[in-house]
Design a protein around this motif. Structure first.
Motif, short mmCIF file in Angstrom:
data_model
loop_
_atom_site.label_atom_id
_atom_site.label_comp_id
_atom_site.label_asym_id
_atom_site.label_seq_id
_atom_site.Cartn_x
_atom_site.Cartn_y
_atom_site.Cartn_z
N LEU A 1 0.84 -1.21 0.00
CA LEU A 1 0.00 0.00 0.00
C LEU A 1 0.87 1.25 0.00
N GLN A 2 1.94 1.24 0.81
CA GLN A 2 2.82 2.43 0.87
C GLN A 2 3.50 2.67 -0.47
N LEU A 3 3.96 1.59 -1.13
CA LEU A 3 4.67 1.77 -2.40
C LEU A 3 3.72 2.17 -3.54
N LEU A 4 2.45 1.77 -3.43
CA LEU A 4 1.46 2.22 -4.43
C LEU A 4 1.16 3.69 -4.20
N ASP A 5 1.02 4.06 -2.93
CA ASP A 5 0.66 5.45 -2.61
C ASP A 5 1.81 6.40 -2.93
N SER A 6 3.07 5.91 -2.77
CA SER A 6 4.22 6.79 -3.08
C SER A 6 4.42 6.90 -4.59
N GLY A 7 3.80 5.98 -5.36
CA GLY A 7 3.94 6.01 -6.82
C GLY A 7 5.10 5.16 -7.32
N HIS A 8 5.90 4.57 -6.40
CA HIS A 8 7.00 3.73 -6.90
C HIS A 8 6.45 2.52 -7.66
N LEU A 9 5.35 1.97 -7.15
CA LEU A 9 4.66 0.91 -7.90
C LEU A 9 3.40 1.50 -8.53
N PRO B 1 -11.67 -15.94 2.64
CA PRO B 1 -11.88 -14.81 1.74
C PRO B 1 -11.31 -13.52 2.32
N LEU B 2 -10.90 -12.59 1.43
CA LEU B 2 -10.36 -11.31 1.88
C LEU B 2 -11.43 -10.59 2.71
N PRO B 3 -11.11 -10.20 3.95
CA PRO B 3 -12.12 -9.55 4.80
C PRO B 3 -12.70 -8.29 4.15
N ALA B 4 -13.98 -8.06 4.35
CA ALA B 4 -14.70 -6.97 3.68
C ALA B 4 -14.06 -5.61 3.94
N GLU B 5 -13.43 -5.43 5.12
CA GLU B 5 -12.89 -4.12 5.47
C GLU B 5 -11.46 -3.92 4.95
N HIS B 6 -10.88 -4.94 4.28
CA HIS B 6 -9.48 -4.82 3.85
C HIS B 6 -9.35 -3.73 2.77
N PRO B 7 -8.31 -2.85 2.89
CA PRO B 7 -8.18 -1.74 1.92
C PRO B 7 -7.94 -2.19 0.48
N PHE B 8 -7.44 -3.42 0.27
CA PHE B 8 -7.21 -3.89 -1.11
C PHE B 8 -8.50 -3.85 -1.95
N TRP B 9 -9.64 -4.11 -1.29
CA TRP B 9 -10.90 -4.16 -2.04
C TRP B 9 -11.17 -2.86 -2.80
N ARG B 10 -10.85 -1.74 -2.17
CA ARG B 10 -11.26 -0.44 -2.73
C ARG B 10 -10.10 0.34 -3.36
N HIS B 11 -8.90 -0.25 -3.42
CA HIS B 11 -7.75 0.51 -3.92
C HIS B 11 -7.81 0.59 -5.45
N SER B 12 -7.71 1.83 -5.97
CA SER B 12 -7.89 2.01 -7.42
C SER B 12 -6.76 1.37 -8.24
N LYS B 13 -5.59 1.11 -7.60
CA LYS B 13 -4.48 0.54 -8.37
C LYS B 13 -4.38 -0.98 -8.20
N ILE B 14 -5.35 -1.57 -7.50
CA ILE B 14 -5.29 -3.02 -7.28
C ILE B 14 -6.45 -3.71 -7.98
N MET B 15 -6.06 -4.75 -8.75
CA MET B 15 -7.07 -5.62 -9.37
C MET B 15 -7.01 -6.92 -8.55
N LEU B 16 -8.14 -7.41 -8.07
CA LEU B 16 -8.05 -8.66 -7.30
C LEU B 16 -9.04 -9.71 -7.77
#
Ligand code: NAP
Ligand code: GLV
Length: 306
Positions: A231-239, A251-266
């Motif tokens: 998450l930090q490397l996505l937010d810094s723009g390095h990734l 299953p990935l818990p509903a509250e996990h930030p990966f679900w809503r991150h615009s740079k993550i496809m899951l």
């Protein structure tokens, strides 16, 4: 010959029918506590009680490639643990990784947004040579993925424990060459087994070595990745983004930030599914070989962890 089937999350009947049809000489049954001793087991995530009771197994066949969950259990000392080798998984893995890679490289993710917003906008073509793809793990799946990625003419790098020589793949090996491998890669694909050596390997220190604007594809196990570091490397723009198929908790818990991150496809741990017919054919072939006194491939080295 007795075969005991103990797989959580799988409807047992089609497996039992398939095993009985392929090995008519065997007595195949669904395991229940107190069942007679079997010669072979076909398992996925069995309880500890299964191995505590089934102490005379010659071999336990895992119906998946990864044995990390099984190795947390105490196995009978003379039971060989056998993992699935390909059985139709490698082509699925190759198509999944190529899809994730090309979706990002050709900016289909950005075009999807443009289309939704009614925008007709071209993007500058990217240069393939600037997108070297590094594959961690050059086993049954990693090799097949490397071949598929190379067919699209991306530069391909591979990293494994022992040294490999694969045509069209620049091969690195061991901890001493990890940083060289990572810094030569822009897209990183993880296809390692989960062991004490590889747990948390996708951490801030290692992911920071990828070329700027890098992209992560994790199709191995969730515990390879340190979630907050990504998450930090996505937010810094390095990734620039990540495609994730596996998670620390599934299953990935509903509250996990990966679900809503615009740079993550899951996706829900679906990159390479176990195919029942191919799996039964492979296991039956190995049981018959063992019965003839022959050696088989795919026996897990418990000390090594894969
Ligand atoms: P494999 O044939 O056992 O290959 C493992 C590879 O990882 C080998 O090249 C091995 O090196 C390398 N490796 C192991 N430990 C290492 C270390 N410490 N440092 C560097 N390299 C290391 O396994 P596979 O069949 O390709 O499967 C790989 C993993 O994919 C499985 O364990 C499983 O976790 C995952 N998987 C995921 C899915 C899914 O749906 N998401 C499906 C199937 C499998 P050597 O060649 O030197 O031994
Ligand atoms: C699936 O994740 C497998 O290890 O086969």
């Amino acid at each position: 010959m007795r075969i005991s089937f103990c797989c959580v999350d799988s409807r047992p009947e089609p497996w039992l029918d398939g095993l009985r049809a392929t090995l008519p000489q065997a007595e195949v049954s669904l395991w229940a506590s107190g069942a007679p001793q079997a010669d072979y087991a076909v398992v996925w995530a069995p309880p500890q009680q299964f191995f505590d009771e089934q102490t005379r197994l010659k071999a336990a066949f895992n119906i998946g490639a990864g044995v990390d969950a099984l190795l947390k259990l105490r196995l009978p000392p003379h039971t060989a643990l056998v993992r699935l080798e390909d059985a139709g998984m490698s082509v699925q893995m190759a198509e999944y990784v190529c899809h994730a890679l090309i979706r990002h490289f050709r900016e289909f993710d950005a075009y999807e947004t443009d289309t939704r917003e009614g925008r007709w906008s071209f993007r500058k073509p990217r240069v393939r040579a600037d997108w070297p793809v590094g594959i961690m793990g050059l086993g049954v799946l990693g090799k097949r993925v490397a071949k598929a990625v190379a067919a699209f003419e991306f530069p391909v790098m591979g990293w494994s424990r022992s040294q490999h020589a694969i045509e069209g793949v620049r091969c690195f090996a061991g901890g001493a060459q990890l940083i060289d491998f990572l810094s030569a890669s822009k897209v990183l694909v993880c296809l390692l087994p989960l062991t004490s050596d590889t747990c948390d390997i996708l951490n801030r220190r290692n992911l920071s070595q990828l070329q700027a604007g890098g992209y992560l594809i994790n199709v191995a196990r969730g515990a390879h990745l340190v979630d907050d570091d990504l998450l930090q490397l996505l937010d810094s723009g390095h990734l620039a983004g990540a495609t994730l198929d596996v998670f620390r908790s599934e299953p990935l818990p509903a509250e996990h930030p990966f679900w809503r991150h615009s740079k993550i496809m899951l996706t829900p741990h679906t990159s390479a599914r176990t195919l029942r017919e191919e799996t039964i054919a492979q296991i039956a072939g190995k049981i018959l070989a063992l019965e003839r006194g022959q050696s088989i491939r795919g026996v897990v080295d418990v000390g090594r962890g894969y």
